[in-house]
Design a protein around this motif. Structure first.
Motif, PDB file in Angstrom:
ATOM      1  N   GLU A  79      11.166  51.624  27.982  1.00  0.00           N
ATOM      2  CA  GLU A  79      10.076  52.386  27.371  1.00  0.00           C
ATOM      3  C   GLU A  79       8.965  52.649  28.380  1.00  0.00           C
ATOM      4  N   LYS A 138      14.368  46.703  26.776  1.00  0.00           N
ATOM      5  CA  LYS A 138      13.807  47.777  25.951  1.00  0.00           C
ATOM      6  C   LYS A 138      12.387  48.110  26.392  1.00  0.00           C
ATOM      7  N   HIS A 139      11.573  47.077  26.562  1.00  0.00           N
ATOM      8  CA  HIS A 139      10.193  47.310  26.993  1.00  0.00           C
ATOM      9  C   HIS A 139      10.155  47.962  28.374  1.00  0.00           C
ATOM     10  N   ILE A 180      18.790  38.296  22.765  1.00  0.00           N
ATOM     11  CA  ILE A 180      17.740  39.066  22.084  1.00  0.00           C
ATOM     12  C   ILE A 180      16.528  39.220  22.999  1.00  0.00           C
ATOM     13  N   CYS A 181      16.164  38.132  23.676  1.00  0.00           N
ATOM     14  CA  CYS A 181      15.020  38.188  24.597  1.00  0.00           C
ATOM     15  C   CYS A 181      15.280  39.176  25.726  1.00  0.00           C
ATOM     16  N   LYS A 182      16.508  39.122  26.263  1.00  0.00           N
ATOM     17  CA  LYS A 182      16.837  40.030  27.356  1.00  0.00           C
ATOM     18  C   LYS A 182      16.845  41.480  26.891  1.00  0.00           C
ATOM     19  N   VAL A 183      17.384  41.714  25.684  1.00  0.00           N
ATOM     20  CA  VAL A 183      17.407  43.084  25.140  1.00  0.00           C
ATOM     21  C   VAL A 183      15.981  43.603  24.962  1.00  0.00           C
ATOM     22  N   GLU A 184      15.098  42.744  24.448  1.00  0.00           N
ATOM     23  CA  GLU A 184      13.705  43.150  24.263  1.00  0.00           C
ATOM     24  C   GLU A 184      13.049  43.454  25.608  1.00  0.00           C
ATOM     25  N   GLU A 185      13.337  42.617  26.586  1.00  0.00           N
ATOM     26  CA  GLU A 185      12.761  42.851  27.918  1.00  0.00           C
ATOM     27  C   GLU A 185      13.241  44.190  28.483  1.00  0.00           C
TER      28      GLU A 185
END
Length: 286
Positions: free
Chosen positions: A185, A181-182, A174-179
């Protein structure tokens, strides 16, 4: 501190004893007054004193030098017992080689290599201790892949461990996906700003090209109009040229045919020329 004199076999020269601790010299240094000391002893002494502890002469650490060679040789030849004698080692060797022996001595007390184990064991017994050490680790026999300590065998639960591992992996994912994603973006915003700037520049260039094209078209229309006018003038001049040529030919014929009536012919010709001069040029501009 030096080597305990009780460990040595045979006679030890008085000159090979430290003047401070009175043990056999260890890593010796010598003062200009030729008194010798263990390196640790003399450095500790000079912290609080500024003289030789034997004859009280002024002494500074900067003037200390290694032991004379002949004294160093005598020191190295001394025979000393292994420090592990009380554990059963009977080795007697030269002072020069005792450190090497003690690093490899089978009777040396060494710590267990298992993490958290506080026990010191003799080097020769290390393998036997590792076989029964309660802090030894091994892979779970049930196949979950975890390394467990023998002391934790009863508490080990493969399902719970795997569930915990799965949760950790999920959290990391989840942390990697968020990273990611950011980061994506941020890249998209950067690309978007770049495209907007590029679009603005292209619009300005298009407007400039349109303006240049408009000026070029205006210049072309002006040139075409000037060309038409010039062509009409040329046609008019050509027409007048033909008329003049016809008039000249007519004048020459009249002269040949009328002979004596030259004044009348000349008068008619001048009249026609005068009429041509007064004839207005009509030019149509499109």
């Amino acid at each position: 501190m030096g080597y305990d004199i009780e460990r040595f076999v045979g006679y030890v020269n008085e000159g090979l004893l430290c003047c401070i601790c009175r043990d056999v010299l260890e890593n010796p240094l010598q003062a200009p007054c030729e008194h010798a000391f263990c390196s640790t002893c003399i450095h500790g002494w000079l912290v609080h004193h500024h003289n030789c502890p034997e004859d009280r002469q002024s002494l500074d650490v900067s003037v200390l030098r290694p032991l004379f060679r002949y004294m160093k040789n005598d020191l190295n030849r001394l025979q000393i017992r292994c420090r592990n004698r009380e554990h059963g080692c009977d080795m007697v060797c030269s002072l020069e080689s005792v450190d090497r022996h003690e690093r490899e001595c089978e009777y040396s007390q060494i710590p267990c290599i298992n993490a958290s184990c506080p026990i010191l064991v003799e080097r020769r017994n290390l393998e036997a201790h590792l076989a029964v050490c309660e802090y030894r680790s091994r892979e779970c026999p049930n196949g979950c892949g975890y390394i467990i300590l023998s002391a934790d065998d009863a508490q080990h639960n493969c399902i719970a461990e795997l569930r915990t591992e799965l949760e950790l992996l999920r959290s990391e994912m989840i942390c990697k996906v968020e990273e990611v994603k950011h980061e994506m973006e941020s890249r998209l915003d950067s690309q978007r700003r770049h495209m907007v700037q590029k679009e603005s520049l292209l619009k300005n260039e298009v407007e400039e090209l349109k303006s240049q094209m408009s000026r070029v078209m205006s210049d072309i229309r002006t040139l075409l109009a000037a060309e038409r006018l010039h062509r009409q003038e040329l046609e008019q001049a050509e027409l007048e040229k033909r008329e003049l040529m016809e008039l000249l030919q007519s004048f020459q014929r009249d002269i040949r045919m009328e002979g004596g009536g030259r004044k009348a012919v000349g008068s008619r010709t001048l009249t026609r020329l005068d009429s041509m001069k007064r004839k207005p040029r009509e030019v149509t501009v499109i």
